[in-house]
Design an enzyme around this catalytic site. Structure first.
Site, mmCIF file in Angstrom:
data_model
loop_
_atom_site.group_PDB
_atom_site.id
_atom_site.type_symbol
_atom_site.label_atom_id
_atom_site.label_comp_id
_atom_site.label_asym_id
_atom_site.label_seq_id
_atom_site.Cartn_x
_atom_site.Cartn_y
_atom_site.Cartn_z
ATOM 1 N N LEU A 106 -9.656 -2.110 -4.879
ATOM 2 C CA LEU A 106 -8.489 -1.252 -4.978
ATOM 3 C C LEU A 106 -8.580 -0.259 -3.829
ATOM 4 O O LEU A 106 -9.668 0.235 -3.521
ATOM 5 C CB LEU A 106 -8.455 -0.505 -6.312
ATOM 6 C CG LEU A 106 -8.189 -1.334 -7.574
ATOM 7 C CD1 LEU A 106 -8.282 -0.452 -8.817
ATOM 8 C CD2 LEU A 106 -6.831 -2.003 -7.509
ATOM 9 N N ASP A 107 -7.463 0.048 -3.193
ATOM 10 C CA ASP A 107 -7.462 0.971 -2.070
ATOM 11 C C ASP A 107 -8.023 2.334 -2.467
ATOM 12 O O ASP A 107 -8.016 2.716 -3.641
ATOM 13 C CB ASP A 107 -6.033 1.164 -1.531
ATOM 14 C CG ASP A 107 -5.430 -0.128 -1.008
ATOM 15 O OD1 ASP A 107 -6.201 -0.993 -0.576
ATOM 16 O OD2 ASP A 107 -4.193 -0.247 -1.033
ATOM 17 N N TYR A 108 -8.455 3.080 -1.467
ATOM 18 C CA TYR A 108 -9.011 4.427 -1.653
ATOM 19 C C TYR A 108 -8.085 5.306 -2.500
ATOM 20 O O TYR A 108 -8.526 6.015 -3.404
ATOM 21 C CB TYR A 108 -9.228 5.054 -0.273
ATOM 22 C CG TYR A 108 -9.846 6.436 -0.278
ATOM 23 C CD1 TYR A 108 -11.208 6.609 -0.479
ATOM 24 C CD2 TYR A 108 -9.063 7.558 -0.040
ATOM 25 C CE1 TYR A 108 -11.781 7.877 -0.463
ATOM 26 C CE2 TYR A 108 -9.618 8.826 -0.014
ATOM 27 C CZ TYR A 108 -10.978 8.979 -0.229
ATOM 28 O OH TYR A 108 -11.529 10.225 -0.208
ATOM 29 N N THR A 110 -5.698 4.245 -4.527
ATOM 30 C CA THR A 110 -5.178 3.531 -5.693
ATOM 31 C C THR A 110 -6.160 3.651 -6.854
ATOM 32 O O THR A 110 -7.366 3.515 -6.666
ATOM 33 C CB THR A 110 -4.946 2.042 -5.367
ATOM 34 O OG1 THR A 110 -3.990 1.948 -4.307
ATOM 35 C CG2 THR A 110 -4.413 1.289 -6.578
#
Length: 247
Positions: A106-108, A110
């Site tokens: 998961l993105d930073y 997100t």
């Protein structure tokens, strides 16, 4: 004897050192030895008696473990970070001694549901887009998409070299005063910044993003930064779900 042999990359993945894909990369880079000999050929088979080393460290098979975490924003979905930012592994207590790694990422910025394990074969099974496991996100976007915009998300949009698409999209709510909308977006694959890039291409930048569901798993009972082990039934269900979808 042949029945007791397993592919080298599979054995490395099962040890918790790396995913199978990463294990293959380590082999190709000449960082793996079997009985003191450097192996660079994928598909090499080994037995339980063979001595395997990765970067000079002996490989010992760990008992497989599986966790679901509520990843907070501002944390890296990685085992370590070269910029010394906090990673999801840093959120685990000392009672977790296995060499776990996140399944996908998961993105930073997100938040939401993230699975972690030391079982490389399981990670590969669950993560591969061909197994069509639903990953459900809630996105707050700037602007209010039309039905035509939502249809485009399902048809797919081009972003650089990637073709990005959603499996399902539902408009959950709008706020005309702030000119924002809440979308439920379901993916089967997750390319780098998939939803953010997809929405940028249509002119609706993502303000907030959270993964709420992975297959049948949700975040019930977990607060940001918390985690729990998956029970054997849940692990079995995930395997069954992936295999069922590919038939």
């Amino acid at each position: 004897m042949e029945n007791n042999l397993e592919r080298l990359q599979k054995v490395i993945a099962q040890s918790g050192i790396a995913s199978r894909r990463k294990a293959e990369q380590l082999i190709l880079e000449g960082k793996v030895k079997v009985n003191g000999k450097v192996i660079t050929t994928l598909g090499t088979k080994v037995s339980k008696e063979d001595r395997i080393e990765v970067n000079g460290i002996p490989v010992e098979k760990e008992q497989p473990v599986y966790y679901v975490m509520y990843k907070p924003r501002g944390v890296i979905s990685s085992v370590k970070d070269d910029r010394n930012r906090k990673t999801v592994i840093d959120l685990f207590g000392e009672e977790v001694t296995e060499r776990i790694f996140p399944i996908g990422r998961l993105d930073y910025d997100t938040s939401g549901l993230l699975l972690l394990t030391n079982d490389g074969e399981f990670a590969n099974l669950i993560m591969h887009p061909k197994y069509k496991i639903d990953k459900v996100y809630i996105a707050k976007v700037k602007g209010i998409p039309t039905k035509q915009d939502l249809s485009l998300l399902k048809k797919g949009v081009r972003s650089g070299k990637d073709f990005l698409k959603a499996v399902h999209v539902k408009l959950k709510g709008i706020n005309r005063k702030s000119n924002t909308a809440i979308l439920e977006i379901t993916l089967h694959e997750g390319k780098n910044r998939h939803i953010r890039r997809m929405m940028d291409e249509l002119g609706f930048p993502v303000l907030k993003l959270k993964r709420e569901r992975y297959g049948f798993l949700d975040l019930k009972g977990l607060n940001p930064g918390e985690y729990r082990p998956l029970n054997p039934k849940e692990v079995k269900q995930l395997r069954h779900l992936a295999i069922k979808n590919v038939k």
